[in-house]
Design an enzyme around this catalytic site. Structure first.
Site, PDB file in Angstrom:
ATOM      1  N   GLU A  39      -7.235 -17.252  31.600  1.00 40.82           N
ATOM      2  CA  GLU A  39      -6.284 -17.763  30.606  1.00 40.82           C
ATOM      3  C   GLU A  39      -5.813 -19.172  30.947  1.00 40.82           C
ATOM      4  O   GLU A  39      -5.660 -20.016  30.060  1.00 40.82           O
ATOM      5  CB  GLU A  39      -5.092 -16.811  30.479  1.00 40.82           C
ATOM      6  CG  GLU A  39      -5.434 -15.430  29.935  1.00 40.82           C
ATOM      7  CD  GLU A  39      -6.141 -15.487  28.595  1.00 40.82           C
ATOM      8  OE1 GLU A  39      -5.876 -16.411  27.798  1.00 40.82           O
ATOM      9  OE2 GLU A  39      -6.985 -14.618  28.339  1.00 40.82           O
ATOM     10  N   GLY A  88      -0.931 -11.643   0.329  1.00 38.95           N
ATOM     11  CA  GLY A  88       0.414 -11.784   0.879  1.00 38.95           C
ATOM     12  C   GLY A  88       1.135 -13.059   0.531  1.00 38.95           C
ATOM     13  O   GLY A  88       2.219 -13.329   1.055  1.00 38.95           O
ATOM     14  N   THR A  89       0.564 -13.869  -0.381  1.00 43.18           N
ATOM     15  CA  THR A  89       1.196 -15.150  -0.696  1.00 43.18           C
ATOM     16  C   THR A  89       2.211 -15.049  -1.829  1.00 43.18           C
ATOM     17  O   THR A  89       2.903 -16.035  -2.117  1.00 43.18           O
ATOM     18  CB  THR A  89       0.125 -16.200  -1.064  1.00 43.18           C
ATOM     19  OG1 THR A  89      -0.761 -15.644  -2.049  1.00 43.18           O
ATOM     20  CG2 THR A  89      -0.684 -16.588   0.159  1.00 43.18           C
ATOM     21  N   GLY A  90       2.310 -13.913  -2.500  1.00 47.89           N
ATOM     22  CA  GLY A  90       3.359 -13.739  -3.503  1.00 47.89           C
ATOM     23  C   GLY A  90       2.873 -13.649  -4.930  1.00 47.89           C
ATOM     24  O   GLY A  90       3.655 -13.858  -5.862  1.00 47.89           O
TER      25      GLY A  90
END
Length: 644
Positions: free
Chosen positions: A448, A229-231
């Site tokens: 939480e 997904g980094t190009g």
């Protein structure tokens, strides 16, 4: 035009099927026409009280010798007989019997005459000349012609690639003489270093004299390496559009098929076509599918894949030189590629495409926000600050999800609420239905808040961004922390802070509800802290064992091309010491988490009541309430905790 071709093929196949069916039917009736018509009529015309059956030839001869046969009708050139008989075994009731007479029983008529049996021989029907031709000559021709046609035009034989089996050795690469991908370097942001390398390649193709005058040679290959997904593929599309030279694109998985030798043949064909169209660019996406290290992993190598890789190595830099062919490869697993593929002369440059930094994320968000109406309350800078670790694909997906949500809520522009909700969906998953006010909900709230409190008072941990009781994905509640930008170097105190914060939820359960009420909600937390503590001992040298790397990061990855002998190599007593050190680290951190919860017992109750009332509390509100009871330090490093 394609529809007409498909209709023609379909009609042709239907015609062949019908003609084959007709001819087979005609042939079948022709072969047994007599027994199916004349002899059949005789059987059907017998009185209903008459017994009809079939009989073997041997049994028929016994009937003949016993004198039980009254009449015989011969059909089909004496191959079939209809016998009228009466047997004492059946009370002398009339029988009509069909008998198949074997070939070579030439003495049957003599026997019938000998026993004075009334018989008649019926001549066989003349075969239709058309049926003869159709069944004996035309049908095989039609069958063979249809088979050849299907073989040459079937897409199924080509591995689903649209190729016929006759051209399996042909390259499946897409070829564009003047590619128009719709992507230019202006559409790429956040990976400036990689973009600069590609702009130089384009400059070399357009103005080669500028480089050759100083003796420079154009790189033969560029390998793009980076997380998904980094190009990487986007850069390939941009260089295809900008270079203005022929462009071949193919996936690494398209080389190897089920047939031996196909991969190497396709590589040869690809580079042959590339040489004919030089100068050109060949883009191989996911090159690790074909370029994996030879002879590694369980079971050794794969002969077909290795043969394909050998051919690729030869074509890229072998005895025959392919001038003007630039190979661009993309992978997110450069660690498993064969060393021969990575050497200079094949892939001269390895360009690492990393996750974008803050400024890179701002640039990427601006590119993807061009065609989206953003509200005045949306700040791309703030969004970039909130999304460290996001790839370009993640950021594009975030804005697209925000646009979808704006459409769902019937808004004309994307507001901050849609952007925040989209970010929450990507990080935590789709929101579920709110929980009912039960004991479990209160326990999850304390769990939480325990994470948030411990993370907030530790100097080496980062800021709380949000606490929510809204279920997302498999988590009943979530606590988000804002990560720091650079996470490549983590100190021992930062790792301990992560473990303490992760154990903060379980510590809060034990302090508030007692040890018997501790739940399974912290199971994933325990897995995380155990893995992290073990890495501190075996990989980072952060224990009393000393600065030793006892385990490799790739241990156990033999199925991904690792070496079988890369496992742990230490004695059993060292393994026991490792377990002891891991236990010491986790015990220390858990005691520290309980101490923090006890010190902040009052404010924890107040924050839990607020959280139960509002379901979600942002980081600023949380810190404002917490700061009235305790002094908060400056922050440093990242983490996200989930209650499962």
């Amino acid at each position: 035009m394609n529809d007409n071709k498909n209709n023609t093929v379909r009609n042709l196949l239907i015609g062949i099927a019908l003609l084959s069916g007709i001819s087979l039917t005609a042939k079948k009736f022709d072969l047994i026409g007599v027994q199916g018509s004349e002899s059949g009529k005789n059987i059907n015309q017998v009185n209903p009280n008459v017994i009809s059956s079939k009989m073997t030839y041997g049994r028929f001869l016994e009937y003949l010798e016993m004198g039980w046969v009254n009449q015989v009708d011969l059909y089909d050139n004496s191959r079939n007989a209809i016998v009228q008989a009466s047997s004492p075994e059946l009370g002398n009731r009339p029988q009509t019997i069909r008998v198949e007479i074997p070939v070579g029983a030439s003495q049957l008529i003599q026997k019938l005459k000998e026993y004075n049996i009334d018989f008649d021989a019926h001549p066989a029907e003349q075969k239709n000349i058309f049926v003869n031709i159709l069944s004996n000559i035309l049908l095989p021709i039609i069958f063979i012609t249809g088979l050849v046609y299907l073989f040459q035009n079937s897409e199924n034989f080509g591995g689903g690639s649209g190729q016929s089996p006759m051209s399996l050795g042909k390259s499946t690469a897409r070829f564009e003489r003047r590619p128009d991908t719709g992507v230019s370097f202006k559409d790429i942001a956040g990976i400036d270093e990689a973009k600069t390398e590609f702009e130089e390649i384009v400059s070399f193709l357009k103005e080669p004299d500028k480089y050759t005058i100083v003796g420079a040679k154009i790189p033969k290959g560029i390998l793009l390496v980076g997380p998904p997904g980094t190009g990487k593929t986007l850069l390939a599309k941009a260089i295809a559009n900008e270079a203005d030279v022929p462009f071949f694109s193919v996936a690494g998985s398209e080389f190897v098929e089920m047939f031996i030798g196909i991969g190497a043949a396709r590589v040869r064909d690809l580079f042959k076509k590339a040489s004919e169209n030089a100068p050109c660019i060949v883009f191989i996406d996911e090159i690790d599918a074909v370029g994996r290290e030879r002879g590694a992993g369980v079971g050794g190598g794969n002969d077909e894949r290795e043969q394909t890789l050998n051919q690729l190595l030869t074509e890229m830099d072998g005895f025959k030189e392919n001038k003007g062919v630039i190979v661009v490869g993309a992978t997110n697993r450069a660690d498993i590629l064969d060393a021969a593929l990575l050497r200079p002369g094949r892939f001269d440059r390895q360009v690492t495409v990393n996750l974008p930094d803050r400024l890179g994320r701002v640039g990427i968000l601006k590119v993807h926000a061009r065609n989206k109406p953003l509200g005045e309350d949306v700040s791309l800078v703030q969004l970039a600050n909130r999304t460290p670790g996001f790839s370009g694909a993640d950021l594009a997906n975030l804005l697209n999800e925000a646009a979808i949500l704006a459409t769902r809520y019937k808004k004309s522009s994307i507001t901050k609420n849609e952007v925040n909700e989209a970010a929450d969906r990507i990080i935590g998953g789709i929101a579920g239905a709110p929980m009912e006010d039960t004991k479990n909900k209160r326990l999850i709230a304390y769990h939480e808040v325990g994470h948030a409190i411990t993370g907030s008072v530790l100097k080496s941990h980062d800021e709380v961004e949000k606490i929510t009781l809204t279920p997302r994905g498999g988590a009943k509640g979530l606590t988000w922390f804002t990560p720091e930008e650079d996470q490549s170097l983590l100190s021992r105190s930062a790792l301990l802070a992560r473990i303490i914060t992760t154990l903060g939820g379980r510590a809060a359960e034990q302090v508030i509800f007692g040890e018997p009420e501790v739940t399974t909600g912290a199971s994933s937390d325990l897995q995380q802290v155990t893995n992290l503590a073990r890495q501190m001992v075996t990989r980072f040298g952060m224990s009393n064992i000393g600065p030793l790397a006892l385990e490799d990061e790739s241990t156990g990855q033999v199925f991904l091309g690792g070496n079988m002998a890369s496992g742990s190599e230490y004695a059993e007593n060292i393994a026991d010491r490792i377990d002891d050190e891991v236990r010491k680290i986790i015990t220390y951190c858990y005691e520290k988490a309980i101490e923090i919860v006890l010190d902040n017992r009052v404010v924890i109750d107040l924050i839990v009541e607020k959280l139960l009332d509002k379901e979600t509390m942002d980081g600023d509100e949380f810190r404002e309430l917490l700061s009235t009871y305790t002094i908060l330090p400056n922050k440093n490093i990242p983490y996200v905790s989930k209650f499962n």
